[in-house]
Structure formats: C-alpha cells, structure tokens
Design an enzyme around this catalytic site. Structure first.
Site: not given
Length: 360
Positions: A14, A146, A216, A220
């Site tokens: 990323v 999210v 994970d 969120k």
C-alpha cells in the site's frame, strides 16, 4: 500554493502504491487544487529517510542509499524546522505505531491511516485521542479502515452527525475474504492456494490470520459501531475464527508453511452447500441491541451477498430514512490500489481544509 509535507510509515504494497499515486498526481493537484504534495519522510520498521525537497521517482534507490537507522524522534526533529502542514500517514498494520498517534498529534501532525488498530483499542484510548485532536485543532482521517476506498466510514459518520438514528449495518466487510470465498465457492481449488494468491496480490493483511480469524472484520465493525456513538470494546464482539486451533499461536512463517491444514475443514463446509448456495463471510452490527457478530454463513446465490464478484465489499445501512430499503454501498473492498487511493483522498481532504499552519 498550499505546501503539504507527508511523512509516510510503511513502504510495502500500500505504501509504495501511495507513493506512485502521489508522484503521478502532483501536477494535477498543483494545477487544479493549488496543493503541492511533498513526501518528505519515509520510514519502515528499521530505517528512516527525510528530505526537504521531497522524494522523486528514484525514491527506492535514495532510501536504500541515504536512509539511517530509525529513531523514534527522527520525523519530529526534521518537522520542527518547517512551518508547512504536516501529515503522518500510516500504511502499516503495526500495533506499536498505533499507540504513538497521540504523540504524533502532540507534535503537530494530522494523521491519516489505513491501520484499524488505533480505532479499536480501548474506548478510553479512542476518546482521549479525539479529545487531544480537538484541543490541537488537528484532523484524523481513516476512511480506508473499512471497505478500502469505499465511502462507508464517511457515510455512517455523516448520517450520525445529521441526527439520523442508525439501526444496523450488515454485509461483506472484508474484500479480502470476499475475494477468497467468492472463488472458493465457485472454483475447484484448495482453500489454501486461494489464500496464498490473495496474500501475493495484496488483498489480505501481511499475516492472513488477521483476516481468517475474523479479527480484521471485527475491527471494522467496531470502527463503524463507534462512529454511531456506541461505547463498546473489541472483547464484546462475537467472532468465528476460521483458523484451526493449532495454527492460531504459530508464527507467521509456520502458519504459511502449514496453511494446507485449513483445506479439509473448509472443504467439508463447501461440500454441504446446495447447488443454489455459496459461502460468504459476513459482519453484522446491530446498533439497537449493541450486538456485533462476525461469521461464515451460507447464503443464496441470487442474494445481494451471493452475487458479489472478486474483492467487492457490500454494506447495507438501515436507519430512520432507510428502514425498509437500506442504503447500499458496493464496490472493490480490497487491494493496494484502492486502499492507497483512499489514503490519498484523506490526505487531500485535510490539505483542502488547512490553510498554511504556523507551528510555534
């Protein structure tokens, strides 16, 4: 011209994609928005580089040749000599770095993050960070927490701020697990091979167990729950862990080496499906009853979740105005390109809201 100094933590999938997007878009932002983005700081877990001129296309070579051993105050020392708006961008999954957000704010940094940890620590940490941000008149943006680049956090936040009562948010919260189970339900491939391919393509967290454990997705859910005003802790969430017990405490490398051990239990669940059914990993936030649940479910192929393709995320928001017909947000919910673009959008949001700030 509003000059923005960006300090980037994390140079992996990323982070490196974000650098590429910023460098490619610099002329556009200068010409059309009067914003000059300069990446003046780079850091990974071991090294750090600062440069007043900002990095260029040769940043990888420059980082390799000129970076120094990372010090916790390296960015602070450098930033103290400049008056430009400073934005710290977290493109890591580091728990340790999340605990330093209050310190970054104390040092005058706005914060943009794809890292969900800070928003899912204790309620006390969450509240104190926001109090500090208000005191310092600084911004904290995390749309990519999210749905990667999908506007789900902003939508929930704006509905809540407008006085709208939100009843529930349901859907496929993980583009990563969406990608994995969309393929697993339709293709004759071992579950483990699909997970490894998802990891290679940047869909999963660096340790896929963060996705497979349900943690994970749970984070969120917690991010959105807190946006609705709920006071709730991570430990309050009901989570189905898809990782077998023996692999839950293994090292990351051991898990990858033994990942084929997940194939048998998942294949069994697949074998129980009817021809018109598929497996989908779902998150359910019941705001009214303060209930959060993460689990692997069987759904009909012709249902909204059952029709998803690739790494699409899918969210249904039920509220006062959308009680019988939910507000639906759908699109690519994972991947380095959409996540990086979401980070860049948050950077621009801050840049446009801040005239030149003078730091004393």
């Amino acid at each position: 011209m509003n000059i923005i100094h960006i300090y980037l933590f994390g140079l992996g999938n990323v982070g490196s994609t974000l650098i590429k997007q910023i460098l490619e878009s610099q002329h556009f932002f200068k010409t059309h928005q009067g914003i000059e983005l300069k990446i003046v700081g780079l850091a990974n877990s071991r090294k750090v580089l600062t440069t007043a001129d900002g990095i260029g296309d040769d940043w990888e070579q420059e980082f390799a040749q000129k970076s120094i051993t990372r010090r916790s105050d390296a960015f602070y020392d450098f930033a103290s000599s400049y008056v430009e708006v400073r934005i710290a961008v977290d493109a890591t999954a580091s728990k340790e770095l999340s605990h330093f957000y209050p310190e970054l704010v104390e040092q005058g940094f706005h914060v943009v993050t794809a890292n969900k940890i800070a928003n899912t620590l204790s309620q006390e940490f969450y509240d104190n960070l926001r109090l500090l941000l208000r005191e310092r008149d600084l911004s904290f943006e995390y749309e990519t927490n999210v749905g990667a680049g999908l506007p789900i956090v902003d939508t929930i936040r704006n509905l809540h701020k407008s006085g709208e009562e939100i009843f529930a948010v349901n859907g496929v919260f993980s583009g990563s697990l969406g990608y994995i189970f969309n393929r697993f339900s339709e293709e004759e491939l071992p579950f483990s091979s699909i997970v490894l391919e998802a990891l290679k393509n940047g869909y999963t967290e660096p340790d896929p167990r963060e996705d497979l454990s349900g943690n994970d997705v749970a984070r969120k859910l917690l991010v959105l729950a807190r946006e609705t005003g709920l006071k709730i802790e991570f430990s309050d969430i009901t989570i189905e862990n898809l990782v077998i017990l023996d692999l839950q405490t293994a090292s990351a490398n051991q898990f990858i080496d033994r990942i084929t051990e997940l194939d048998k239990p998942l294949l069994h669940r697949k074998s129980l499906l009817q021809p018109d059914e598929v497996l989908r990993h779902l998150g359910k936030l019941d705001v009214v009853n303060k209930s959060l649940e993460v689990s692997l479910q069987v759904v009909k192929k012709d249902s909204p979740a059952g029709q998803l393709q690739g790494s699409d995320g899918f969210f249904e928001i039920y509220s006062e105005s959308y009680a019988s017909h939910p507000l639906v947000i759908k699109g690519a919910g994972a991947g380095k390109a959409v996540t990086a673009r979401g980070l860049l959008s948050d950077i621009i949001k801050i840049a446009k809201s801040c005239p030149i700030v003078i730091y004393k």
